[in-house]
Enzyme design. Structure first.
Site, PDB file in Angstrom:
ATOM      1  N   ARG A 197      -9.753 -29.594   0.735  1.00  9.41           N
ATOM      2  CA  ARG A 197      -9.630 -28.146   0.867  1.00  9.41           C
ATOM      3  C   ARG A 197     -10.518 -27.589   1.973  1.00  9.41           C
ATOM      4  O   ARG A 197     -10.526 -26.405   2.234  1.00  9.41           O
ATOM      5  CB  ARG A 197     -10.084 -27.530  -0.441  1.00  9.41           C
ATOM      6  CG  ARG A 197      -9.236 -26.367  -0.868  1.00  9.41           C
ATOM      7  CD  ARG A 197      -8.989 -26.524  -2.288  1.00  9.41           C
ATOM      8  NE  ARG A 197      -8.786 -25.321  -2.999  1.00  9.41           N
ATOM      9  CZ  ARG A 197      -8.179 -25.347  -4.177  1.00  9.41           C
ATOM     10  NH1 ARG A 197      -7.739 -26.476  -4.676  1.00  9.41           N
ATOM     11  NH2 ARG A 197      -8.008 -24.246  -4.839  1.00  9.41           N
ATOM     12  N   ARG A 256      -5.159 -16.628 -16.423  1.00 12.73           N
ATOM     13  CA  ARG A 256      -6.342 -17.370 -15.984  1.00 12.73           C
ATOM     14  C   ARG A 256      -7.369 -16.382 -15.441  1.00 12.73           C
ATOM     15  O   ARG A 256      -6.999 -15.446 -14.731  1.00 12.73           O
ATOM     16  CB  ARG A 256      -5.933 -18.335 -14.843  1.00 12.73           C
ATOM     17  CG  ARG A 256      -5.692 -19.749 -15.281  1.00 12.73           C
ATOM     18  CD  ARG A 256      -5.021 -20.556 -14.191  1.00 12.73           C
ATOM     19  NE  ARG A 256      -5.767 -20.653 -12.932  1.00 12.73           N
ATOM     20  CZ  ARG A 256      -5.400 -21.425 -11.902  1.00 12.73           C
ATOM     21  NH1 ARG A 256      -4.315 -22.177 -12.002  1.00 12.73           N
ATOM     22  NH2 ARG A 256      -6.100 -21.474 -10.805  1.00 12.73           N
TER      23      ARG A 256
HETATM   24  P1  AMP Z   1      -6.845 -24.831  -8.078  1.00 13.58           P
HETATM   25  O1  AMP Z   1      -6.271 -24.870  -9.443  1.00 13.58           O
HETATM   26  O2  AMP Z   1      -6.489 -26.034  -7.246  1.00 13.58           O
HETATM   27  O3  AMP Z   1      -6.567 -23.528  -7.371  1.00 13.58           O
HETATM   28  O4  AMP Z   1      -8.448 -24.931  -8.248  1.00 13.58           O
HETATM   29  C1  AMP Z   1      -9.167 -24.024  -9.055  1.00 13.58           C
HETATM   30  C2  AMP Z   1     -10.597 -23.902  -8.550  1.00 13.58           C
HETATM   31  O5  AMP Z   1     -11.252 -25.194  -8.607  1.00 13.58           O
HETATM   32  C3  AMP Z   1     -10.751 -23.456  -7.103  1.00 13.58           C
HETATM   33  O6  AMP Z   1     -10.687 -22.041  -6.952  1.00 13.58           O
HETATM   34  C4  AMP Z   1     -12.127 -24.016  -6.754  1.00 13.58           C
HETATM   35  O7  AMP Z   1     -13.164 -23.218  -7.310  1.00 13.58           O
HETATM   36  C5  AMP Z   1     -12.143 -25.350  -7.498  1.00 13.58           C
HETATM   37  N1  AMP Z   1     -11.608 -26.436  -6.638  1.00 13.58           N
HETATM   38  C6  AMP Z   1     -10.475 -27.157  -6.824  1.00 13.58           C
HETATM   39  N2  AMP Z   1     -10.309 -28.076  -5.867  1.00 13.58           N
HETATM   40  C7  AMP Z   1     -11.367 -27.931  -5.027  1.00 13.58           C
HETATM   41  C8  AMP Z   1     -11.758 -28.573  -3.826  1.00 13.58           C
HETATM   42  N3  AMP Z   1     -11.026 -29.554  -3.281  1.00 13.58           N
HETATM   43  N4  AMP Z   1     -12.908 -28.166  -3.236  1.00 13.58           N
HETATM   44  C9  AMP Z   1     -13.672 -27.194  -3.773  1.00 13.58           C
HETATM   45  N5  AMP Z   1     -13.352 -26.524  -4.895  1.00 13.58           N
HETATM   46  C10 AMP Z   1     -12.210 -26.882  -5.528  1.00 13.58           C
END
Ligand code: AMP
Length: 209
Positions: free
Chosen positions: A84, A155
């Site tokens: 990311r 969420r």
């Molecule tokens: P997502 O469901 O993929 O949108 O992830 C939810 C949250 O998890 C994000 O808003 C970040 O706070 C954290 N997160 C998930 N993947 C990453 C990543 N690769 N790097 C940093 N934070 C992450």
């Protein structure tokens, strides 16, 4: 087959990831799911997720490294939500080179930011994992899960102010990855504005088994 799935929040990555790993029988590594589990016992992670900020690279990279070692990655995998940041991308390149594993493609589900906001604000989920959209894919009974009849929730990080922050974080930190993977000839652009099944069709067409 080893793929990466990227796209803005709300593009439907989670839904498409489930379908991809089921159809192609590969391992699903979702850092978002890992951190949603971790936040139950870790206050720092919980605070970061609640604010829409990213978890520091060093933590994410370590977690992914351990996961890649734990699973038999030779079976193939889908990285969902990772990398990311450009730094995570470079760390991933190093990890994969060590394991002698190559990425076959980066599925980029593209969606306009206004559309992403609209979708996220009407998203509802159930603790059983089912997800709905009150506008485009409502449950049969308002507020109740079709699968287990539990109450649906929004969420915490889908609330308006947090969504805006997540989109800013995406624009600043994740969007540069698109150019990076385009230059490597790995980028596969998917039109995320289409219906769930049409998006999945586009993905299936572009995946090389
Ligand atoms: P997502 O469901 O993929 O949108 O992830 C939810 C949250 O998890 C994000 O808003 C970040 O706070 C954290 N997160 C998930 N993947 C990453 C990543 N690769 N790097 C940093 N934070 C992450």
């Amino acid at each position: 087959m080893n793929y990466i799935l990227i796209g803005p929040p709300g593009a439907g990555k989670g839904t498409q990831a489930k379908k991809i790993v089921e159809k192609f029988e590969i391992i699903h590594l979702s850092t978002g799911d890992m951190f949603r589990e971790a936040k139950k016992s870790d206050k720092v992670i919980s605070r970061l997720l609640a604010s829409g900020e990213l978890v520091p690279d060093v933590i994410v990279v370590n977690i992914v490294k351990n996961c890649l070692l734990k699973y038999d990655v030779k079976k193939g995998f889908l990285l969902d939500g990772f990398p990311r940041t450009l730094n995570q991308t470079q760390e991933l390149d190093i990890m994969l080179e060590k394991e002698n594993v190559k990425i076959d493609g980066v599925l980029f589900i593209d969606l306009k930011l206004e559309e992403a906001i609209k979708r996220i604000s009407s998203r509802r989920t159930c603790s059983c994992g089912a997800s709905y959209n009150v506008e485009f894919f409502p449950p049969k009974q308002a507020g109740k899960c079709d699968v287990c009849n539990k109450d649906l929730i929004q969420r915490d990080d889908d609330k308006e102010e947090i969504v805006k922050n997540r989109l800013t974080v995406y624009e600043n930190q994740t969007k540069p990855l698109i150019e990076y993977y385009k230059n490597k000839g790995l980028l596969i652009e998917i039109d995320g504005s289409k219906s769930e099944s049409e998006v999945f069709k586009q993905i299936c067409k572009s995946i090389k088994k």
